[in-house]
Design a protein around this motif. Sequence first.
Motif, PDB file in Angstrom:
ATOM      1  N   LEU A  31      -3.835  -2.040  -8.447  1.00  0.00           N
ATOM      2  CA  LEU A  31      -4.688  -0.466  -8.508  1.00  0.00           C
ATOM      3  C   LEU A  31      -4.632   0.103  -8.515  1.00  0.00           C
ATOM      4  N   SER A  79      -5.931   3.887  -7.562  1.00  0.00           N
ATOM      5  CA  SER A  79      -6.557   4.500  -6.965  1.00  0.00           C
ATOM      6  C   SER A  79      -8.036   5.597  -7.727  1.00  0.00           C
ATOM      7  N   ASP A  83      -9.423   8.756  -0.376  1.00  0.00           N
ATOM      8  CA  ASP A  83      -8.555   7.581   0.430  1.00  0.00           C
ATOM      9  C   ASP A  83      -8.307   8.077   1.290  1.00  0.00           C
ATOM     10  N   VAL A 139      -1.993   4.624  -3.665  1.00  0.00           N
ATOM     11  CA  VAL A 139      -3.317   5.317  -3.368  1.00  0.00           C
ATOM     12  C   VAL A 139      -2.323   6.657  -3.035  1.00  0.00           C
ATOM     13  N   VAL A 198       0.883  -0.988   0.074  1.00  0.00           N
ATOM     14  CA  VAL A 198       0.198  -0.146   0.441  1.00  0.00           C
ATOM     15  C   VAL A 198       0.879   1.011  -0.517  1.00  0.00           C
ATOM     16  N   TYR A 246     -13.290  -0.504  -1.018  1.00  0.00           N
ATOM     17  CA  TYR A 246     -11.977  -1.115  -0.801  1.00  0.00           C
ATOM     18  C   TYR A 246     -12.184  -2.316   0.364  1.00  0.00           C
ATOM     19  N   SER A 264       0.110  -7.952  -4.331  1.00  0.00           N
ATOM     20  CA  SER A 264      -0.169  -6.967  -5.117  1.00  0.00           C
ATOM     21  C   SER A 264       0.044  -5.840  -4.225  1.00  0.00           C
ATOM     22  N   TRP A 303      -1.567  -1.605  -4.358  1.00  0.00           N
ATOM     23  CA  TRP A 303      -2.126  -0.126  -4.282  1.00  0.00           C
ATOM     24  C   TRP A 303      -1.572   0.779  -4.346  1.00  0.00           C
TER      25      TRP A 303
END
Length: 298
Positions: free
Chosen positions: A210, A212, A261, A240, A32, A224, A236, A238
């Motif tokens: 991903l 965002s 977010d 953001v 993340v 989410y 994976s 993200w």
Amino acid sequence: MDGIPVEHPDTAPPPWPNQVLGFPPGARLLLVNCDDFGMHPAINAAVVESIEEGIAASCSLMTVCPAATDAMRLLRRHSAIPFGVHLTLVCESSHLRWGPLSPADTVPSLLDPSGTFFEPTPAGRAALLERARTDEIETEFRAQIDAVADAGLSPTHLDFHCLADGGRADILDLTVGLAAEYGLAVRVWLEPGRREMRRRGLPVVDHDFLDSFSLPAEGKAEHYRRLLHDLPAGLSEWAVHPAAGRGAETLDGGRPVRRTDHAFLTSPEARETVAREGVTVIDYRALQRVWARNTDRG
């Protein structure tokens, strides 16, 4: 190539990154990462909060932007925050323009007629990628990376602002070479780049990346939560984009992407969902160790 031998990803049992990163095969790993750190003070404050009090794990610093000095000050103050360099060749802000850290006359192929970076519209990206010289890109990328070192900071990885995998194969190759030289990882999320990195024994994401900005702001928390519930085994990521406080409403033409977010990332439900779903949130230090071991420094 130095480092441990690995099987070709086409024959290795999935998920391959779990194996080289030292996690169990069934682990659901999630990077993340807060992009655009340094773009605006409202982003800077929200990024720090999203990492220290929320579920984000790292961030990417735009050294060319107006609030980069403030961001680097925050990184020195919050020294436990892992961060990468968000390599930047485009400028989407209509009211805050930015250009290269290199002298303009050394990188003319990177500049639009106004003398700043191109906009990341389809036309702007096409114009940039058609004319940008690889040697000038290297000059500018080195300037952006060295700005961090000059500030006494140590990044973990390189990634790209608004140019997926750099936008061209030669730009990605250049960046992987710079990463090897500086001892960093690289965010690679498109094919065939992922396939090539795995062939070299370099961990990259298993699954769809991903951004965002691709999610609707309405009902974002539920989106989410569902993504965390459905997260597959393997790695994976993200990307953001949190922002909050004074000035946040002026970003992105008033679109609430960044504010929503931030609201989710720092919410109790985000932490509860990660824990309930058994998701392991990691940062790029885990990847950096393997990249540094499995790449040759020239």
